[in-house]
Design an enzyme around this catalytic site. Structure first.
Site, mmCIF file in Angstrom:
data_model
loop_
_atom_site.group_PDB
_atom_site.id
_atom_site.type_symbol
_atom_site.label_atom_id
_atom_site.label_comp_id
_atom_site.label_asym_id
_atom_site.label_seq_id
_atom_site.Cartn_x
_atom_site.Cartn_y
_atom_site.Cartn_z
ATOM 1 N N PRO A 156 0.699 -1.265 0.031
ATOM 2 C CA PRO A 156 0.014 0.010 -0.187
ATOM 3 C C PRO A 156 0.833 1.276 -0.096
ATOM 4 C CG PRO A 156 -0.734 -1.637 1.713
ATOM 5 C CD PRO A 156 0.220 -1.996 0.980
ATOM 6 N N GLU A 157 0.604 2.129 -0.866
ATOM 7 C CA GLU A 157 1.308 3.431 -1.102
ATOM 8 C C GLU A 157 0.161 4.464 -0.870
ATOM 9 O OE1 GLU A 157 4.221 4.164 -4.195
ATOM 10 O OE2 GLU A 157 4.410 1.825 -4.362
ATOM 11 N N LYS B 113 1.364 7.407 4.414
ATOM 12 C CA LYS B 113 0.936 6.098 4.465
ATOM 13 C C LYS B 113 0.044 5.829 5.621
ATOM 14 C CE LYS B 113 4.621 4.317 1.550
ATOM 15 N NZ LYS B 113 5.788 3.386 1.329
ATOM 16 N N HIS C 222 -6.822 -13.505 8.207
ATOM 17 C CA HIS C 222 -6.142 -12.522 8.283
ATOM 18 C C HIS C 222 -6.832 -11.137 8.726
ATOM 19 C CE1 HIS C 222 -3.617 -14.732 5.129
ATOM 20 N NE2 HIS C 222 -3.228 -15.312 6.369
ATOM 21 N N ARG D 212 1.000 -10.248 6.730
ATOM 22 C CA ARG D 212 2.311 -10.377 7.159
ATOM 23 C C ARG D 212 2.394 -9.561 8.328
ATOM 24 N NH1 ARG D 212 6.438 -9.273 2.662
ATOM 25 N NH2 ARG D 212 7.943 -10.199 4.224
ATOM 26 N N ARG E 207 15.336 -1.552 -2.531
ATOM 27 C CA ARG E 207 14.216 -1.580 -3.300
ATOM 28 C C ARG E 207 14.645 -1.982 -4.752
ATOM 29 N NH1 ARG E 207 9.673 -0.476 -0.869
ATOM 30 N NH2 ARG E 207 9.016 -2.283 -2.110
#
Length: 267
Positions: free
Chosen positions: A2-3, A59, A92, A111, A249
């Site tokens: 997510p950005e 974010k 989740h 995660r 990255r």
């Protein structure tokens, strides 16, 4: 991951699902996503409170209640969904917020790299967001250019550094640099004024449709639409795209469109 556009979409979910509604019940199904607050304290602080506002910075998502503020960060795999309380939770779904009039907010994250924080007041919010730079969607040109000029690191790494500029992630940074025809490894403080101006303009032009889409859209005319192809080529000049590591990255760029300027060294 997510950005900014994704989190702006989650802000819309929060606003449409919860704003003006009372939080009837907080169910913490996995306390591993809570930071600095226990499940019991979270329940005691939020149950009976009305959600009064939905805000985003970079974010981070903020759920205001007129008292404590809930802060959410989505890490690599987090999402925020609106459901009916009778719908069976997914594996989740970590925290459920049951609201008045049969609504339920669900923080879902596979995660668990980030999670939820609770701020008691505005000063606590400021403390939690203290290391965040200006929001990429609202920063003005002068502040943006000043931030770049004060950093010697490689341009891609500076753009995704949340303490410099909040909201940009890997996909957005690559897309913006490709549009601006700037190489990811260029030193940030080596940009000329026209280059910095162009970078700011392309950032704005990229963010607007991405926010509308709620993600960085994999359009055919965008770098994002080609970066994961088996044999990726630039959608602008059809040169084979390259991959490298910048800021830890995976970085995708076009060696023709994003040629190294004379005032920088090798990438």
């Amino acid at each position: 991951m997510p950005e900014l556009p994704d989190v702006e979409g989650f802000r819309t979910v929060l606003q449409s699902c919860a704003k003006g509604r009372v939080i009837r019940r907080v169910d913490v199904r996995d306390a591993g996503v809570l930071h600095g607050v226990s499940a019991r304290r979270l329940r005691d602080a939020l149950e009976g409170r009305r959600v009064t506002g939905a805000e985003r910075h970079g974010k981070w998502l903020l759920a205001r209640t007129g008292g404590p503020t809930l802060l959410l960060h989505f890490g690599m795999t987090g999402r925020l969904l609106c459901a009916h309380p009778d719908d069976a939770p997914e594996p989740h779904d970590r925290v459920l917020f049951t609201l008045a009039r049969d609504r339920q907010l669900r923080y879902r994250d596979q995660r668990k790299l980030q999670g939820l924080w609770l701020a008691d007041d505005d000063s606590d919010v400021v403390r939690l967001l203290d290391r965040q730079g200006p929001d990429a969607l609202t920063v003005d040109r002068e502040e943006f250019e000043s931030a770049l000029a004060s950093h010697r690191g490689r341009l891609k790494a500076v753009l995704i550094d949340q303490s410099v500029l909040a909201g940009l992630g890997n996909l957005l940074a690559d897309e913006i640099l490709w549009r601006a025809r700037l190489r990811p490894g260029t030193p940030a403080n080596a940009l000329t004024r026209p280059e910095a101006h162009r970078l700011y303009t392309e950032m704005r032009r990229t963010l607007r449709p991405a926010v509308t889409a709620g993600c960085v859209p994999p359009r055919d005319s965008w770098l994002t639409g080609h970066r994961d192809a088996p044999d990726p080529h630039c959608p602008r000049c059809h040169t084979a795209l390259r991959r490298s590591r910048v800021g830890g990255r995976t970085t995708v760029w076009c060696p023709a469109c994003q040629a190294a300027p004379s005032h920088t060294g090798p990438d």
